[in-house]
Design a protein around this motif. Structure first.
Motif, mmCIF file in Angstrom:
data_model
loop_
_atom_site.group_PDB
_atom_site.id
_atom_site.type_symbol
_atom_site.label_atom_id
_atom_site.label_comp_id
_atom_site.label_asym_id
_atom_site.label_seq_id
_atom_site.Cartn_x
_atom_site.Cartn_y
_atom_site.Cartn_z
ATOM 1 N N GLY A 117 0.812 -1.213 0.000
ATOM 2 C CA GLY A 117 0.000 0.000 0.000
ATOM 3 C C GLY A 117 0.840 1.255 0.000
ATOM 4 O O GLY A 117 2.073 1.207 0.125
ATOM 5 N N CYS A 118 0.160 2.381 -0.143
ATOM 6 C CA CYS A 118 0.844 3.677 -0.109
ATOM 7 C C CYS A 118 1.214 4.027 1.340
ATOM 8 O O CYS A 118 0.569 3.591 2.288
ATOM 9 C CB CYS A 118 -0.064 4.758 -0.685
ATOM 10 N N ALA A 119 2.266 4.837 1.472
ATOM 11 C CA ALA A 119 2.715 5.259 2.803
ATOM 12 C C ALA A 119 1.822 6.345 3.404
ATOM 13 O O ALA A 119 1.994 6.721 4.563
ATOM 14 C CB ALA A 119 4.148 5.772 2.713
ATOM 15 N N ASP A 120 0.855 6.826 2.641
ATOM 16 C CA ASP A 120 -0.026 7.908 3.093
ATOM 17 C C ASP A 120 -0.560 7.633 4.508
ATOM 18 O O ASP A 120 -1.039 6.533 4.803
ATOM 19 C CB ASP A 120 -1.202 8.022 2.105
ATOM 20 N N SER A 121 -0.500 8.665 5.359
ATOM 21 C CA SER A 121 -0.872 8.496 6.773
ATOM 22 C C SER A 121 -2.334 8.109 6.962
ATOM 23 O O SER A 121 -2.728 7.596 8.002
ATOM 24 C CB SER A 121 -0.600 9.802 7.532
ATOM 25 N N ALA A 177 5.464 5.239 -0.786
ATOM 26 C CA ALA A 177 4.698 6.276 -1.481
ATOM 27 C C ALA A 177 4.350 5.820 -2.890
ATOM 28 O O ALA A 177 5.210 5.354 -3.645
ATOM 29 C CB ALA A 177 5.503 7.577 -1.528
ATOM 30 N N GLY A 178 3.063 5.912 -3.229
ATOM 31 C CA GLY A 178 2.608 5.555 -4.573
ATOM 32 C C GLY A 178 2.476 4.060 -4.807
ATOM 33 O O GLY A 178 2.295 3.630 -5.938
ATOM 34 N N ASN A 179 2.564 3.266 -3.750
ATOM 35 C CA ASN A 179 2.505 1.795 -3.867
ATOM 36 C C ASN A 179 3.210 1.288 -5.128
ATOM 37 O O ASN A 179 2.661 0.517 -5.904
ATOM 38 C CB ASN A 179 1.057 1.257 -3.778
ATOM 39 N N GLY A 239 -4.033 1.077 -3.777
ATOM 40 C CA GLY A 239 -3.886 2.505 -4.049
ATOM 41 C C GLY A 239 -4.980 3.265 -3.322
ATOM 42 O O GLY A 239 -5.803 2.673 -2.615
ATOM 43 N N HIS A 240 -5.011 4.579 -3.479
ATOM 44 C CA HIS A 240 -6.078 5.339 -2.810
ATOM 45 C C HIS A 240 -6.356 6.638 -3.538
ATOM 46 O O HIS A 240 -5.524 7.130 -4.307
ATOM 47 C CB HIS A 240 -5.690 5.635 -1.353
ATOM 48 N N SER A 241 -7.524 7.184 -3.284
ATOM 49 C CA SER A 241 -7.927 8.427 -3.933
ATOM 50 C C SER A 241 -6.968 9.556 -3.543
ATOM 51 O O SER A 241 -6.399 9.562 -2.453
ATOM 52 C CB SER A 241 -9.371 8.778 -3.531
ATOM 53 N N ARG A 242 -6.808 10.495 -4.451
ATOM 54 C CA ARG A 242 -5.980 11.686 -4.239
ATOM 55 C C ARG A 242 -4.582 11.377 -3.702
ATOM 56 O O ARG A 242 -4.095 12.011 -2.754
ATOM 57 C CB ARG A 242 -6.706 12.655 -3.309
ATOM 58 N N CYS A 243 -3.971 10.343 -4.284
ATOM 59 C CA CYS A 243 -2.628 9.944 -3.839
ATOM 60 C C CYS A 243 -1.599 11.022 -4.204
ATOM 61 O O CYS A 243 -1.503 11.443 -5.350
ATOM 62 C CB CYS A 243 -2.257 8.615 -4.495
ATOM 63 N N GLY A 244 -0.836 11.441 -3.213
ATOM 64 C CA GLY A 244 0.152 12.496 -3.431
ATOM 65 C C GLY A 244 1.218 12.118 -4.451
ATOM 66 O O GLY A 244 1.709 12.975 -5.203
ATOM 67 N N ALA A 245 1.588 10.847 -4.495
ATOM 68 C CA ALA A 245 2.615 10.413 -5.448
ATOM 69 C C ALA A 245 2.096 10.518 -6.879
ATOM 70 O O ALA A 245 2.836 10.863 -7.805
ATOM 71 C CB ALA A 245 3.036 8.976 -5.146
#
Ligand code: ZN
Length: 205
Positions: free
Chosen positions: A49-53, A74-76, A102-108
């Motif tokens: 998964g993404c590192a997003d908090s 980040a960015g899986n 993945g996830h919505s509005r991913c910063g990567a």
């Protein structure tokens, strides 16, 4: 060993609980499980998964200690160390389901879209290494007249990036290919929605 189909059901059930705000693993009570799992681990699924908090896999799937083997970046993205981690998990722990989340509005993804629209020389080498991994999946769908903030484009880019990572895992490792062909390993793609908390499985299901 838990089969991929059953593992997927567990994840779906856990995510339903989380999205409905009736999680069972929150809070305390970890001591028994900690002692149970200390000698060895038997996670039933691997999550890349993404590192997003805002997207911690154990929480969004309502799972506890020892249940998930989680790789977050980040960015899986799938670089050699991610492939090695999935190989380790599949071979040594017996997990038979791998989910790229993945996830919505991913910063990567946003950073990559911005870079494609306005190339900058100021990115660090580290950040560039992530953008360069995301770029090939996104470039084909980026139309020049669309700005990087276009919601539909970002959604498509998030999914294309998940699909690319799934493909890299399926075909970038002899070990994983063998486990897929002969040992019931399944690799699927999914997207988490930041607002609703719902995970939608969309690739390989
Ligand atoms: Zn992200």
């Amino acid at each position: 060993m838990i089969a991929a189909a059953e593992a997927l059901e567990r994840l779906r059930d856990g995510n339903r609980r989380f999205a409905a705000d009736v999680s069972t693993h929150a809070g305390t009570g970890f001591r028994t499980r900690r002692l149970e799992t200390a000698p060895n681990q038997e996670p039933f699924a691997v999550i890349l998964g993404c590192a997003d908090s805002r997207v911690p896999a154990e929480i969004v799937f309502d799972q506890g200690l020892g249940d998930l083997f989680v790789i977050r970046v980040a960015g899986n993205i799938v670089a050699p160390s991610q492939i090695g981690s999935v190989e380790f998990a599949a071979e040594r722990t017996g997990a038979r389901l791998v989910v790229v989340l993945g996830h919505s509005r991913c910063g990567a993804i946003l950073a990559t879209l911005e870079e494609l629209a306005r190339p900058s020389k100021e990115q660090s080498r580290g950040l560039r290494s992530i953008v360069e991994r995301v770029r090939p999946a996104i470039e084909p769908i980026l139309l020049s007249q669309i700005t990087p903030t276009d919601d539909a484009l970002i959604r498509r880019a998030v999914r294309a990036n998940v699909t690319a990572s799934v493909g890299h895992l399926r075909h970038g490792s002899e070990i994983l290919e063998r486990l897929i062909q002969t040992d019931g390993l399944v690799i699927v793609g999914a997207e988490y929605c930041l607002e609703t908390g719902v995970v939608e499985f969309f690739d390989g299901i």
